[in-house]
Design an enzyme around this catalytic site. Sequence first.
Site, mmCIF file in Angstrom:
data_model
loop_
_atom_site.group_PDB
_atom_site.id
_atom_site.type_symbol
_atom_site.label_atom_id
_atom_site.label_comp_id
_atom_site.label_asym_id
_atom_site.label_seq_id
_atom_site.Cartn_x
_atom_site.Cartn_y
_atom_site.Cartn_z
ATOM 1 N N ILE A 37 0.924 -1.298 0.042
ATOM 2 C CA ILE A 37 -0.048 -0.230 -0.088
ATOM 3 C C ILE A 37 0.847 1.393 -0.038
ATOM 4 C CG2 ILE A 37 -2.022 -1.150 1.102
ATOM 5 C CD1 ILE A 37 -1.135 0.183 3.885
ATOM 6 N N GLY A 38 2.224 1.102 0.125
ATOM 7 C CA GLY A 38 3.221 2.212 0.151
ATOM 8 C C GLY A 38 4.511 1.881 0.056
ATOM 9 N N ARG A 39 5.362 2.875 -0.405
ATOM 10 C CA ARG A 39 6.626 2.551 -0.644
ATOM 11 C C ARG A 39 7.356 3.902 -0.419
ATOM 12 N NH1 ARG A 39 9.889 -1.489 -3.079
ATOM 13 N NH2 ARG A 39 8.179 -2.575 -3.399
ATOM 14 N N GLY A 40 8.444 3.944 0.655
ATOM 15 C CA GLY A 40 9.151 5.145 0.779
ATOM 16 C C GLY A 40 10.619 4.588 0.587
ATOM 17 N N TYR A 90 13.046 4.380 2.857
ATOM 18 C CA TYR A 90 13.341 3.325 3.915
ATOM 19 C C TYR A 90 12.375 1.981 3.979
ATOM 20 C CZ TYR A 90 16.349 7.396 5.053
ATOM 21 O OH TYR A 90 17.323 8.514 4.896
ATOM 22 N N GLY A 91 11.534 1.747 3.208
ATOM 23 C CA GLY A 91 10.789 0.658 3.506
ATOM 24 C C GLY A 91 9.577 0.768 2.699
ATOM 25 N N VAL A 92 8.925 -0.551 2.845
ATOM 26 C CA VAL A 92 7.629 -0.910 2.085
ATOM 27 C C VAL A 92 6.498 -1.013 3.099
ATOM 28 C CG1 VAL A 92 6.247 -2.527 0.221
ATOM 29 C CG2 VAL A 92 8.809 -2.111 0.279
ATOM 30 N N LYS A 106 4.990 -1.978 8.161
ATOM 31 C CA LYS A 106 6.239 -1.287 7.544
ATOM 32 C C LYS A 106 7.472 -2.183 7.713
ATOM 33 C CE LYS A 106 9.285 3.006 7.548
ATOM 34 N NZ LYS A 106 9.583 4.095 8.264
ATOM 35 N N ASP A 165 10.827 16.276 10.018
ATOM 36 C CA ASP A 165 10.555 15.899 8.723
ATOM 37 C C ASP A 165 9.020 16.232 8.484
ATOM 38 O OD1 ASP A 165 11.203 14.983 6.309
ATOM 39 O OD2 ASP A 165 10.971 12.884 6.618
#
Length: 951
Positions: free
Chosen positions: A675-678, A680-682, A698, A795
């Site tokens: 459902i998301g990806r950044g 530093y992780g999925v 996460k 951040d």
Amino acid sequence: MSSRRGGSSSSRPRGRDLAHEVKHFGSLTKHLKKIIFDSDNCLSELKTSGHFEEDVISTLVLPPEADDLVGKVVKNPPALIIFGQTYTSKATFVNRVFREDLFQIVDESDNSKIWRAVHLKYGSQRTTRLTLTNSFELLNGEPSSPVMRNSWTGIPPHEIQIRKEDIKDSCLLSATTEATLNHPLLQSKLQIVVTPHNCPGVTVPQAYSLCTHNLLPVIVYCFDRDQLSEEDVQGLHELQDVSKGIPILFVDCRDQSEPPVQRPHIPEDDGEDEFDEDSAYDTDERVEEKREREHDHGFFGRFRRRNRTQPDDNGPSVIAQLRAAGFVNPTEENGRIRSKVDEFTIKNQVEDLQNSVAIVQFIRRSLQYFLIRCCTAMHDLHLHCMNLFITTAFDMQRDIMVTPRRIEYARQRETELFDSLKDLTNQKQEQLRHLIQKTVADMTENLLEQAGNYQFTDLEVSEEGKIQSQKDIKKCTEQIQDLVLAQLNTCVVEKLIGSVELLRESFLGTLQRCLESLEKIDGDMESSTSTALTQILNAAYQVEVSVRTSSSVVRIIWERMKEFFQSIKPFKTPTKVDTEWKRKVAQTMINNLDESKLAKSICSQFRARLNNSHESFSTSLRQLEAKHSGRLEKTEEQRMKVRKVYAPRLARLALESTSLRDMVLYGMPKLEREIGRGQYGVVYSCRAWGGITHCAVKSVVPPDDKHWNDLAMEFHYTRSIPEHDRVVALIGSVIDHGYGGMGCSPAVLLLMERMQRDLHTAIKANMELPERLQVALDVAEGVRYLHSLGLVHRDIKLKNVLLDKHDRGKITDLGFCKPEAMMSGSIVGTPIHMAPELFSGKYDNSVDTYAFGILLWYVCAGHVRLPQAFEQCANKDHLWTSVKKGVRPERLRPQFDEESWDLMRACWAGEPIDRPLLGEVQSKLVEIQKRALAKRKAEGHGSANHKSDTM
């Protein structure tokens, strides 16, 4: 950090039996041992580092009870300790566990015989031997033949039974029969100990101590009769006391009316649900709501389910007795465990021997109970250390910041005092002359009268009042001079002291307190420095209120007056020293007194003393500053080591200990769709975990120690934040050590509450302005809450604001969030949201206010495109250079009204001190939102009227 890709490795083998449970416990214990080993190394290094006082170091240990439990769990193998109402009940249970007649039961008379303890272990062959205290083999006087001792099917009764003639031999009476079997259950590292039966003089506490030596006990109590005797109940109370709250499984071993039938296969339409081992770890205890069964190759076999009525107080007498005696909670169905494991209490339970799954489940839960308590104890220790580190870092940072300011304050205040007194002296010279002149004029008559009546001391005066010696005449003159001088001195000082005393009160008190605080900062600092400074201040600037004491000002005036009077020409020798002569001497002194010269001399003397005191103070203060400077350098080194070495190591251990605890409690989460990806992780969706539905997972795979440290610190600060509506809650964590295979870094799974979307997505989906402003208010509230805890997010941006189903905002991604004292000044964050002072390495929580101002620009703009001022920058270095030069996002018309634009500009002001507090920001945002709502309402009403007119 690289992300964890693919599905979860959380699936467990179905049909988990007792042997599998013990093996799983062993694998979890290995992780616990590593955590304990690493913790011991870290704490040992910490204790010898010299960074903490002895009283603090003494707290960096587990409490005695927890330390004892941890030692037992990691050092001792698990063992079923079987107590029972009769020998038959215990033997029946063991035979059912191994599915063979290890204990040969002949008839009811066996229960009246004397049986010693039996310790079953794993061995390649079947052997028996007698041992004492689990250490030494006892050679029996009449051993069995080797063939008999090593080739039996069931344990020979004579190897267990104690003969009457052996009762007098204490060694034979207390010996244990140790039997080895090549059996998968024992091969899984589980041991089974059957307690002695009918042994003379062996009490329940003694039997417990004997049978749990160097073992981790899981207690089973078997009964096979309809009632418990008073002796049975008393023994159970003693067992409960000596075991210190370890849960007890009560097993009903009575003969069943319907014999168990092994069923190799159960049709799908027989009404029974398949037993799912995965659900056994869920908090809702779904396994207890399913039909109880086991796989074909389990050690208990698969049995036909019988129709059982749920017992109550009128049910079977044994269960009623157990409830009445408080061994089983009467509110629980059949004594079954219904409470969550994470409540940390596993209650005693009653099951019949047919209910094999529940027995396995109880043993699993008992082993989990030990692991959970150990993990919690270790985690509490890690948290204690982390809190100590943070507190210490705050103290060190405060010391580093405050000490130079205190020294500068002391220097400034002393300079102000010195300048004020010097100016006062210059201003008071003319006033002092008039003061002396007026004092002399007012006192002349009184002085002459006192001089005329003065009686000389230590002089020989004739009856006629004559003095022949010139030396005695000089003494008479000096005594009259001293009399006049003393009176003048007293009056002058009384009038002069008031103006100087005001300066002493306003300067000296605060200055002395500042010096004392510098002395208290470090216990090893020599106290003589601040003491000397205080003495210098007192000597230089002190003016006593009482003129009777020999104060500095009094002595100065006395000395100068004396010099003037001594310059008066000596009198001719009189023929008679009478009242007239005395008055004449006094009058001559007064007439010869030059008030201007005396005032000037007094002020000159005072200035000279001030200069000397000022120089002495400055020298001492420089010495004090040098000592503190060297100490503060060491303090900064210690702070950096605590922040960069000890805190991350303990945070990682805290992450591992709580992750192991969560793993034991809830198992591995099942990852579903991404459902998301950044960076530093999925992030994956998860249907349910830990009793909570709709979670987000996460997944992060830290590639090196630095990323591990960052992740661990993020986890610590996130999990330590109390629950708040405006901050995304972290539910738990699990470390998947099996991810990637041997030699690969494990995957860390952080479980959070599931949100709907982020603010970036919401703005792209054309969320309306009032709702966007509400989210901005939510962000301001969340940031204020973090600041109240001493944390700085660092951040704040659109993608780090998540929205729930009601479109209310919550702050997430605390990867850069730290207390101010733990920040190293590193450059972190998202470039366009970074305040200019971030590049200097010295900043505070106002950087979040700056980032909020940039976020507010997007909120009011209603789009996610870069501001033109930033879009023109070729790279981030160009962007940062522009920001440091004062470049900010442009004003958009008509989107920004005056109030919102002024608020943005205030938030992203170049100087941190010029930025508003977030409380002020919230108040202004509320007014802006009210106007936006009113405008929308007015536009909607106008549109409705227009539509009505056209119709």
